[in-house]
Design a protein around this motif. Structure first.
Motif, PDB file in Angstrom:
ATOM      1  N   UNK A 132      67.194 100.456  97.943  1.00  0.00           N
ATOM      2  CA  UNK A 132      68.501 100.490  98.601  1.00  0.00           C
ATOM      3  C   UNK A 132      69.495 101.371  97.877  1.00  0.00           C
ATOM      4  N   UNK A 133      69.495 101.325  96.561  1.00  0.00           N
ATOM      5  CA  UNK A 133      70.386 102.185  95.779  1.00  0.00           C
ATOM      6  C   UNK A 133      70.048 103.650  96.010  1.00  0.00           C
ATOM      7  N   UNK A 134      68.777 103.985  95.960  1.00  0.00           N
ATOM      8  CA  UNK A 134      68.384 105.370  96.198  1.00  0.00           C
ATOM      9  C   UNK A 134      68.816 105.822  97.599  1.00  0.00           C
ATOM     10  N   UNK A 135      68.594 104.988  98.603  1.00  0.00           N
ATOM     11  CA  UNK A 135      69.025 105.338  99.969  1.00  0.00           C
ATOM     12  C   UNK A 135      70.537 105.546 100.025  1.00  0.00           C
ATOM     13  N   UNK A 136      71.284 104.657  99.390  1.00  0.00           N
ATOM     14  CA  UNK A 136      72.747 104.768  99.393  1.00  0.00           C
ATOM     15  C   UNK A 136      73.220 106.058  98.724  1.00  0.00           C
ATOM     16  N   UNK A 137      72.410 106.580  97.792  1.00  0.00           N
ATOM     17  CA  UNK A 137      72.769 107.815  97.095  1.00  0.00           C
ATOM     18  C   UNK A 137      72.258 109.056  97.830  1.00  0.00           C
ATOM     19  N   UNK A 138      71.650 108.869  99.005  1.00  0.00           N
ATOM     20  CA  UNK A 138      71.223 110.003  99.811  1.00  0.00           C
ATOM     21  C   UNK A 138      69.742 110.340  99.722  1.00  0.00           C
ATOM     22  N   UNK A 139      68.979 109.589  98.939  1.00  0.00           N
ATOM     23  CA  UNK A 139      67.544 109.825  98.856  1.00  0.00           C
ATOM     24  C   UNK A 139      66.889 109.364 100.154  1.00  0.00           C
ATOM     25  N   UNK A 140      65.786 110.021 100.498  1.00  0.00           N
ATOM     26  CA  UNK A 140      64.996 109.590 101.651  1.00  0.00           C
ATOM     27  C   UNK A 140      63.583 109.314 101.167  1.00  0.00           C
ATOM     28  N   UNK A 141      62.895 108.436 101.895  1.00  0.00           N
ATOM     29  CA  UNK A 141      61.531 108.122 101.498  1.00  0.00           C
ATOM     30  C   UNK A 141      60.640 109.339 101.731  1.00  0.00           C
TER      31      UNK A 141
END
Length: 179
Positions: A132-141
């Motif tokens: 969730x943190x990575x997604x919130x920072x703009x990372x995508x799977x």
């Protein structure tokens, strides 16, 4: 208490080692089974610094709350514009914005350096907080390595997430890492 972010120093080594050891012993963000000692952690920090990459720490009230760093994603020269981002937060300080603050600074430094991609390799597809943190920072799977680690008597996935720092593409602006 305010959060202080800064580059790590030798004085942080024992606390960094303790935070990582707790992760190795109790959780799945890393697939190491035995915590490294202070000398090994010093060697790892030196290897990051030898690439002129940042190793940051976060302090709250004079206590080391977490650390984060960038490291080469792969050692072949074609990967020199891509780095891996690693973040570890002390259990006492999780959920207080420490990881997000550290990631924000590292993302900015990677952009300033002219890097193209940041990779997050998250141990355990059940690690909802980190994903969730990575997604919130703009990372995508970017993919999942399924059941690649055996720890705590179970198979564990690695979730790969990627942040594209230059989505417009084009040739790289500089020389990237010295590999």
């Amino acid at each position: 208490m305010p959060l202080l972010l800064r580059d790590s120093t030798d004085a942080d080594l024992v606390a960094i080692t303790a935070i990582y050891a707790d992760e190795v012993i109790h959780r799945t963000a890393t697939f190491e089974l035995d915590p490294p000692d202070v000398a090994e952690m010093a060697s790892r920090i030196a290897a990051v610094r030898a690439q002129d990459l940042p190793w940051l720490v976060a302090e709250i009230g004079g206590e080391l709350a977490g650390y984060a760093y960038l490291s080469p994603f792969r050692l072949r020269p074609a990967y020199r514009y891509c780095v891996e981002l690693s973040v570890y937060v002390s259990p006492r300080h999780q959920g207080r914005g420490v990881g997000k603050a550290l990631m924000t600074v590292l993302i900015d430094r990677a952009r300033q350096r002219g890097l193209r991609h940041l990779i997050g390799a998250i141990g355990d597809s059940g690690n909802a907080a980190s994903i969730g943190l990575h997604r919130a920072m703009g990372f995508r799977e970017a993919g999942v390595w399924r059941e690649t680690g055996w720890k705590f008597d179970r198979w564990i996935d690695v979730v790969l997430m990627q942040l594209d720092l230059t989505p417009e593409g084009g040739p790289p602006p500089g020389e990237g890492l010295r590999l």
